[in-house]
Design a protein around this motif. Structure first.
Motif, PDB file in Angstrom:
ATOM      1  N   MET A 111       0.838  -1.200   0.000  1.00 50.53           N
ATOM      2  CA  MET A 111       0.000   0.000   0.000  1.00 50.53           C
ATOM      3  C   MET A 111       0.872   1.248   0.000  1.00 50.53           C
ATOM      4  O   MET A 111       0.611   2.223  -0.712  1.00 50.53           O
ATOM      5  CB  MET A 111      -0.933   0.000   1.219  1.00 50.53           C
ATOM      6  CG  MET A 111      -1.931   1.156   1.227  1.00 50.53           C
ATOM      7  SD  MET A 111      -2.845   1.304   2.792  1.00 50.53           S
ATOM      8  CE  MET A 111      -3.404  -0.367   3.041  1.00 50.53           C
ATOM      9  N   HIS A 112       1.931   1.223   0.810  1.00 47.78           N
ATOM     10  CA  HIS A 112       2.882   2.335   0.881  1.00 47.78           C
ATOM     11  C   HIS A 112       3.476   2.617  -0.494  1.00 47.78           C
ATOM     12  O   HIS A 112       3.548   3.775  -0.942  1.00 47.78           O
ATOM     13  CB  HIS A 112       3.968   1.988   1.907  1.00 47.78           C
ATOM     14  CG  HIS A 112       5.295   2.634   1.668  1.00 47.78           C
ATOM     15  ND1 HIS A 112       6.381   1.917   1.220  1.00 47.78           N
ATOM     16  CD2 HIS A 112       5.712   3.912   1.798  1.00 47.78           C
ATOM     17  CE1 HIS A 112       7.423   2.720   1.108  1.00 47.78           C
ATOM     18  NE2 HIS A 112       7.044   3.940   1.444  1.00 47.78           N
ATOM     19  N   ASP A 115       2.223   1.862  -3.443  1.00 44.56           N
ATOM     20  CA  ASP A 115       1.181   2.385  -4.337  1.00 44.56           C
ATOM     21  C   ASP A 115       0.954   3.877  -4.089  1.00 44.56           C
ATOM     22  O   ASP A 115       0.811   4.664  -5.033  1.00 44.56           O
ATOM     23  CB  ASP A 115      -0.132   1.616  -4.136  1.00 44.56           C
ATOM     24  CG  ASP A 115      -0.075   0.203  -4.692  1.00 44.56           C
ATOM     25  OD1 ASP A 115       0.836  -0.080  -5.494  1.00 44.56           O
ATOM     26  OD2 ASP A 115      -0.936  -0.608  -4.318  1.00 44.56           O
ATOM     27  N   VAL A 116       0.907   4.262  -2.811  1.00 45.70           N
ATOM     28  CA  VAL A 116       0.682   5.674  -2.470  1.00 45.70           C
ATOM     29  C   VAL A 116       1.844   6.526  -2.965  1.00 45.70           C
ATOM     30  O   VAL A 116       1.642   7.578  -3.578  1.00 45.70           O
ATOM     31  CB  VAL A 116       0.491   5.849  -0.944  1.00 45.70           C
ATOM     32  CG1 VAL A 116       0.497   7.327  -0.569  1.00 45.70           C
ATOM     33  CG2 VAL A 116      -0.811   5.196  -0.489  1.00 45.70           C
ATOM     34  N   SER A 142       1.757   6.926  -6.760  1.00 47.71           N
ATOM     35  CA  SER A 142       0.670   7.783  -7.229  1.00 47.71           C
ATOM     36  C   SER A 142       0.981   9.254  -6.963  1.00 47.71           C
ATOM     37  O   SER A 142       0.660  10.121  -7.777  1.00 47.71           O
ATOM     38  CB  SER A 142      -0.656   7.387  -6.570  1.00 47.71           C
ATOM     39  OG  SER A 142      -0.632   7.659  -5.179  1.00 47.71           O
ATOM     40  N   VAL A 143       1.648   9.546  -5.843  1.00 47.53           N
ATOM     41  CA  VAL A 143       2.027  10.927  -5.537  1.00 47.53           C
ATOM     42  C   VAL A 143       3.145  11.395  -6.476  1.00 47.53           C
ATOM     43  O   VAL A 143       3.104  12.520  -6.991  1.00 47.53           O
ATOM     44  CB  VAL A 143       2.464  11.069  -4.059  1.00 47.53           C
ATOM     45  CG1 VAL A 143       3.058  12.451  -3.800  1.00 47.53           C
ATOM     46  CG2 VAL A 143       1.283  10.823  -3.129  1.00 47.53           C
ATOM     47  N   ALA A 191       0.226  12.204   2.690  1.00 40.38           N
ATOM     48  CA  ALA A 191      -0.539  11.059   2.189  1.00 40.38           C
ATOM     49  C   ALA A 191      -0.291   9.804   3.010  1.00 40.38           C
ATOM     50  O   ALA A 191      -1.227   9.061   3.337  1.00 40.38           O
ATOM     51  CB  ALA A 191      -0.193  10.809   0.723  1.00 40.38           C
ATOM     52  N   LEU A 192       0.955   9.555   3.384  1.00 37.67           N
ATOM     53  CA  LEU A 192       1.273   8.352   4.151  1.00 37.67           C
ATOM     54  C   LEU A 192       0.906   8.517   5.618  1.00 37.67           C
ATOM     55  O   LEU A 192       0.564   7.543   6.292  1.00 37.67           O
ATOM     56  CB  LEU A 192       2.741   7.992   3.981  1.00 37.67           C
ATOM     57  CG  LEU A 192       3.074   7.486   2.571  1.00 37.67           C
ATOM     58  CD1 LEU A 192       4.572   7.503   2.314  1.00 37.67           C
ATOM     59  CD2 LEU A 192       2.512   6.088   2.349  1.00 37.67           C
ATOM     60  N   ILE A 203      -2.558   7.285   6.405  1.00 38.84           N
ATOM     61  CA  ILE A 203      -2.780   5.845   6.613  1.00 38.84           C
ATOM     62  C   ILE A 203      -1.894   5.330   7.751  1.00 38.84           C
ATOM     63  O   ILE A 203      -1.568   4.139   7.809  1.00 38.84           O
ATOM     64  CB  ILE A 203      -2.550   5.034   5.317  1.00 38.84           C
ATOM     65  CG1 ILE A 203      -1.109   5.220   4.801  1.00 38.84           C
ATOM     66  CG2 ILE A 203      -3.547   5.420   4.244  1.00 38.84           C
ATOM     67  CD1 ILE A 203      -0.740   4.271   3.670  1.00 38.84           C
TER      68      ILE A 203
END
Length: 200
Positions: A69-70, A72-73, A76-77, A113-114, A117
């Motif tokens: 997930m990290h 992917d984030v 995307s950023v 962003a991180l 989450i």
């Protein structure tokens, strides 16, 4: 002597014979495939804070999902700031930017962003001349950025004085001195700055 840019179309009017020599010079061309190119760039390193403890507490399966997930984030950023991913080691990224301001804004966006989450990271940024060779990047700017990220705290975007100077005047950014530091492998001390949003 006439310099015609690539793709330019020429024509001649009338019945006169035209003799031409088609010569391609080096202007505007990159190094040959597989060659090396030196350029100014801004290097950004990310690092997950306390990743060993987080992995232990989460367990293997959960940690694997969290790391995915990290990643992917982060990717995307990066896409929104023009960063080019060079290397990832699961809990860290090495990214190259053409713009110091873009790298700083990306670092701030990554932290936010991180953090959303509950995945705390720190970011280190340094600008300098690097050697680009294929998918690899080399030069003192790379280890310098790695040393800087090691000095950053959780949720902090720490930049070198050089990067701060290049980005000076960028709207909406502020910089707070974190003092002068001797970075391993580099000859002189570097003043480091915590970057932030002027509204934050």
């Amino acid at each position: 002597m006439i310099d015609l840019p690539p793709g330019h179309v020429t024509w001649v009017e009338g019945d006169e014979v035209l003799e031409m020599v088609d010569w391609a010079g080096g202007a505007g061309f990159d190094t040959r495939p597989g060659g090396e190119a030196r350029a100014m760039a801004t290097i950004l390193f990310t690092d997950v804070v306390d990743s060993t403890a987080l992995a232990r507490d989460a367990g293997d399966a959960s940690w694997k999902r969290t790391v995915a997930m990290h990643e992917d984030v982060v990717r995307s950023v990066l896409a929104g700031f023009g960063g080019r991913e060079v290397e990832t080691a699961g809990d860290s990224f090495l990214v190259v930017f053409d713009s110091a301001e873009g790298a700083i804004r990306c670092g701030l966006a990554l932290v936010e962003a991180l953090g959303a989450i509950q995945f705390p990271i720190r970011v280190g940024i340094h600008s300098g001349e690097v050697v680009m060779s294929g998918d690899d990047v080399r030069g003192l700017a790379v280890p310098a950025a790695a040393r800087i990220v090691a000095r950053a705290g959780a949720g902090e975007v720490l930049v070198s004085g050089i990067t701060r100077d290049i980005a000076e005047g960028a709207t909406g950014l502020r910089f707070e001195s974190r003092g002068r530091h001797r970075l391993k492998g580099l000859e002189r001390e570097h003043e480091l700055f915590a970057a932030g949003s002027a509204a934050g």
